[in-house]
Design an enzyme around this catalytic site. Sequence first.
Site, PDB file in Angstrom:
ATOM      1  N   ASP A  29       0.929  -1.203   0.032  1.00 36.41           N
ATOM      2  CA  ASP A  29       0.076  -0.055  -0.064  1.00 36.41           C
ATOM      3  C   ASP A  29       0.831   1.169  -0.057  1.00 36.41           C
ATOM      4  OD1 ASP A  29      -3.288   0.174   0.969  1.00 36.41           O
ATOM      5  OD2 ASP A  29      -2.109   1.874   0.732  1.00 36.41           O
ATOM      6  N   THR A  84     -10.872   3.072  -7.300  1.00 33.46           N
ATOM      7  CA  THR A  84     -11.354   3.777  -8.616  1.00 33.46           C
ATOM      8  C   THR A  84     -12.273   4.900  -8.372  1.00 33.46           C
ATOM      9  OG1 THR A  84     -12.784   1.894  -8.809  1.00 33.46           O
ATOM     10  CG2 THR A  84     -10.603   1.760 -10.032  1.00 33.46           C
ATOM     11  N   ARG A 155     -19.628  -7.036   0.401  1.00 33.80           N
ATOM     12  CA  ARG A 155     -20.649  -5.659   1.005  1.00 33.80           C
ATOM     13  C   ARG A 155     -19.808  -5.477   2.289  1.00 33.80           C
ATOM     14  NH1 ARG A 155     -25.293  -8.998   3.132  1.00 33.80           N
ATOM     15  NH2 ARG A 155     -23.648 -10.370   3.656  1.00 33.80           N
ATOM     16  N   CYS A 266     -19.207   2.638  -3.437  1.00 32.84           N
ATOM     17  CA  CYS A 266     -19.312   1.995  -4.836  1.00 32.84           C
ATOM     18  C   CYS A 266     -20.384   2.492  -5.473  1.00 32.84           C
ATOM     19  CB  CYS A 266     -19.280   0.773  -4.607  1.00 32.84           C
ATOM     20  SG  CYS A 266     -17.789  -0.105  -3.692  1.00 32.84           S
ATOM     21  N   LYS A 324     -23.996   3.349   6.259  1.00 28.41           N
ATOM     22  CA  LYS A 324     -24.768   2.151   6.687  1.00 28.41           C
ATOM     23  C   LYS A 324     -24.565   1.785   8.011  1.00 28.41           C
ATOM     24  CE  LYS A 324     -22.792  -1.927   4.268  1.00 28.41           C
ATOM     25  NZ  LYS A 324     -22.898  -3.054   3.553  1.00 28.41           N
TER      26      LYS A 324
HETATM   27  N1  LIG Z   1     -15.620  -1.104  -0.528  1.00 24.30           N
HETATM   28  C1  LIG Z   1     -16.516  -1.886  -1.044  1.00 24.30           C
HETATM   29  O1  LIG Z   1     -17.551  -2.436  -0.813  1.00 24.30           O
HETATM   30  C2  LIG Z   1     -16.142  -2.684  -2.623  1.00 24.30           C
HETATM   31  C3  LIG Z   1     -16.919  -3.745  -2.973  1.00 24.30           C
HETATM   32  C4  LIG Z   1     -16.640  -4.421  -4.192  1.00 24.30           C
HETATM   33  C5  LIG Z   1     -15.608  -3.564  -5.038  1.00 24.30           C
HETATM   34  N2  LIG Z   1     -14.733  -2.503  -4.713  1.00 24.30           N
HETATM   35  C6  LIG Z   1     -13.850  -1.710  -5.251  1.00 24.30           C
HETATM   36  O2  LIG Z   1     -12.630  -2.211  -5.103  1.00 24.30           O
HETATM   37  C7  LIG Z   1     -12.033  -1.143  -5.219  1.00 24.30           C
HETATM   38  C8  LIG Z   1     -11.143  -0.837  -3.870  1.00 24.30           C
HETATM   39  O3  LIG Z   1     -12.235  -0.351  -3.134  1.00 24.30           O
HETATM   40  P1  LIG Z   1     -11.895  -0.237  -1.444  1.00 24.30           P
HETATM   41  O4  LIG Z   1     -13.241   0.229  -1.029  1.00 24.30           O
HETATM   42  O5  LIG Z   1     -11.216  -1.482  -0.953  1.00 24.30           O
HETATM   43  O6  LIG Z   1     -10.982   0.851  -1.475  1.00 24.30           O
HETATM   44  P2  LIG Z   1      -9.997   1.585  -0.111  1.00 24.30           P
HETATM   45  O7  LIG Z   1     -10.020   3.307  -0.550  1.00 24.30           O
HETATM   46  O8  LIG Z   1     -10.452   1.130   1.010  1.00 24.30           O
HETATM   47  O9  LIG Z   1      -8.614   0.929  -0.345  1.00 24.30           O
HETATM   48  C9  LIG Z   1      -7.771   1.391  -1.678  1.00 24.30           C
HETATM   49  C10 LIG Z   1      -6.343   1.271  -0.967  1.00 24.30           C
HETATM   50  O10 LIG Z   1      -5.418   1.131  -2.225  1.00 24.30           O
HETATM   51  C11 LIG Z   1      -4.381   1.963  -1.736  1.00 24.30           C
HETATM   52  N3  LIG Z   1      -3.718   2.554  -2.953  1.00 24.30           N
HETATM   53  C12 LIG Z   1      -3.856   3.546  -3.593  1.00 24.30           C
HETATM   54  N4  LIG Z   1      -2.833   3.430  -4.755  1.00 24.30           N
HETATM   55  C13 LIG Z   1      -2.135   2.500  -4.560  1.00 24.30           C
HETATM   56  C14 LIG Z   1      -0.840   2.120  -5.201  1.00 24.30           C
HETATM   57  N5  LIG Z   1      -0.233   2.658  -6.430  1.00 24.30           N
HETATM   58  N6  LIG Z   1      -0.181   0.960  -4.798  1.00 24.30           N
HETATM   59  C15 LIG Z   1      -0.446   0.330  -3.448  1.00 24.30           C
HETATM   60  N7  LIG Z   1      -1.809   0.843  -3.210  1.00 24.30           N
HETATM   61  C16 LIG Z   1      -2.521   1.897  -3.505  1.00 24.30           C
HETATM   62  C17 LIG Z   1      -4.724   2.998  -0.726  1.00 24.30           C
HETATM   63  O11 LIG Z   1      -3.914   3.557   0.057  1.00 24.30           O
HETATM   64  C18 LIG Z   1      -5.880   2.431  -0.027  1.00 24.30           C
HETATM   65  O12 LIG Z   1      -5.456   1.840   0.978  1.00 24.30           O
HETATM   66  C19 LIG Z   1     -12.683   0.054  -5.778  1.00 24.30           C
HETATM   67  O13 LIG Z   1     -12.410  -0.097  -7.343  1.00 24.30           O
HETATM   68  C20 LIG Z   1     -14.055  -0.315  -5.405  1.00 24.30           C
HETATM   69  O14 LIG Z   1     -15.013  -0.090  -6.499  1.00 24.30           O
HETATM   70  C21 LIG Z   1     -15.240  -1.968  -3.428  1.00 24.30           C
END
Ligand SMILES: NC(=O)c1ccc[n+]([C@@H]2O[C@H](COP(=O)([O-])OP(=O)(O)OC[C@H]3O[C@@H](n4cnc5c(N)ncnc54)[C@H](O)[C@@H]3O)[C@@H](O)[C@H]2O)c1
Length: 413
Positions: A29, A84, A155, A266, A324
Amino acid sequence: MVTVFGLGFVGLTTALGFAHLGYGVYGVDVDEERKEKLRKGELPFLEPGMEEALQKHLDQNFHVTEDIPSAIAKSDCIFYCVGTPYGKDGSADLSYLFSAIDTTLEAIRDGKFRVMVTKSTIPPSTTAEKILPYVERRKKPFQQVGIANNPEFLREGHCWEDFLGADRIVLGVSEERSRKVLTDLYRPMGIPIKCVTPTTGEFIKYLSNTLLATMVSYSNEMAQLADTIGDIQTAEAFRILHMDKRWGGCTMTSYVYPGCGYGGYCLPKDTNALLAQARAKGSELPILREVIATNDRRAETVAKNIVKGRPQDTAIGILGLSFKPGSDDVRDTPAARILHALQDMGYKNLCAYDPEAMEEFAWHYPDLRLRFMGSAEEVYQAADVLAIVTAWEEFRSVKDLGSKPVADCRYML
Ligand SMILES: NC(=O)c1ccc[n+]([C@@H]2O[C@H](COP(=O)([O-])OP(=O)(O)OC[C@H]3O[C@@H](n4cnc5c(N)ncnc54)[C@H](O)[C@@H]3O)[C@@H](O)[C@H]2O)c1
């Protein structure tokens, strides 16, 4: 061996999930504070069941690493779980993803075959039209990589159980070598694996999230109509709707229910990203456009229902700030939108309580001026009117506190 880029909700769950299955996992990270916490065995967010998994696997088969080249050298699969977020015009900002891909390509020093798998949500055709050509252009001739995607459906609040007990695993993959590596990786889970083209894999994730958003906006539009007509028991009407045997008592009905509009990380960004992508491809999506517009209007409607024309110095107490219950995630939370709407309407005497999310909320929304209280009781004492904005179970008893008006914006009382 697996390397996971991004240790947020999806990445940390994925990393610990693979560690739980017995694989060696390296987590990468860019957020120093997050890594520091993880190395101490602390979760950076509220997620039931995950802290135990972290403490069990940390420094055993899960390592938070700075040594990316050696992690990549040992790995057969590299998962991208970075954010993203909204980009310009609502489109998905892929810069974190491409930055992680760059880091990977810089780190590969040998000719071993590896699969680069995007788990982040990316608009349909991103793998085929952007990632593949990008990697082809940048990789060195000796580097052997396959490209795939693997959308995630977990979720928040249920990350751990949803990863280990997923309904299906979707692999968007176009060549045999990557398909084999990934199906071998996931097979021990005993979950149906569906291999589709990369664009289909990406599309399935948006099918899911845009349908969920549509159900929410439909429910809110109907609730608004019920208010306009009057003399309608809105919550009861929806609960009776759910008794239809065609729903089969499924949890999907929680989306066919009115509230404050969909929020969280999301649904807002994914609905906007698909609309932006459709437009870029010359296609209009009138239903999705209205789903988003209905959601965008919802905060103002809810704010008006809370104040009901009362004077601007009315003290308003907000119960719930997370998007939520069971979560401390406040990204794109309806509470922030409602508080902004109240402020814009001139209401400045605002206080709030949330059992988990107050610190996160204060950090994310420094522009919102409100007092944070220690309990629902304290909010009750300070406010002239209360509003339930997040459906935490403990707020069900707010009506026992006295006779002050409570706007039940979650239709839960
Ligand atoms: N949160 C959800 O419920 C959920 C569910 C399904 C899919 N997603 C998708 O999954 C993806 C991540 O979501 P999330 O909620 O886990 O995000 P998040 O913000 O909780 O985590 C993303 C992490 O990526 C790290 N990061 C950013 N750039 C980086 C790099 N170059 N190298 C290494 N680490 C890096 C950030 O520091 C952060 O810790 C998104 O595309 C989201 O749409 C999220």
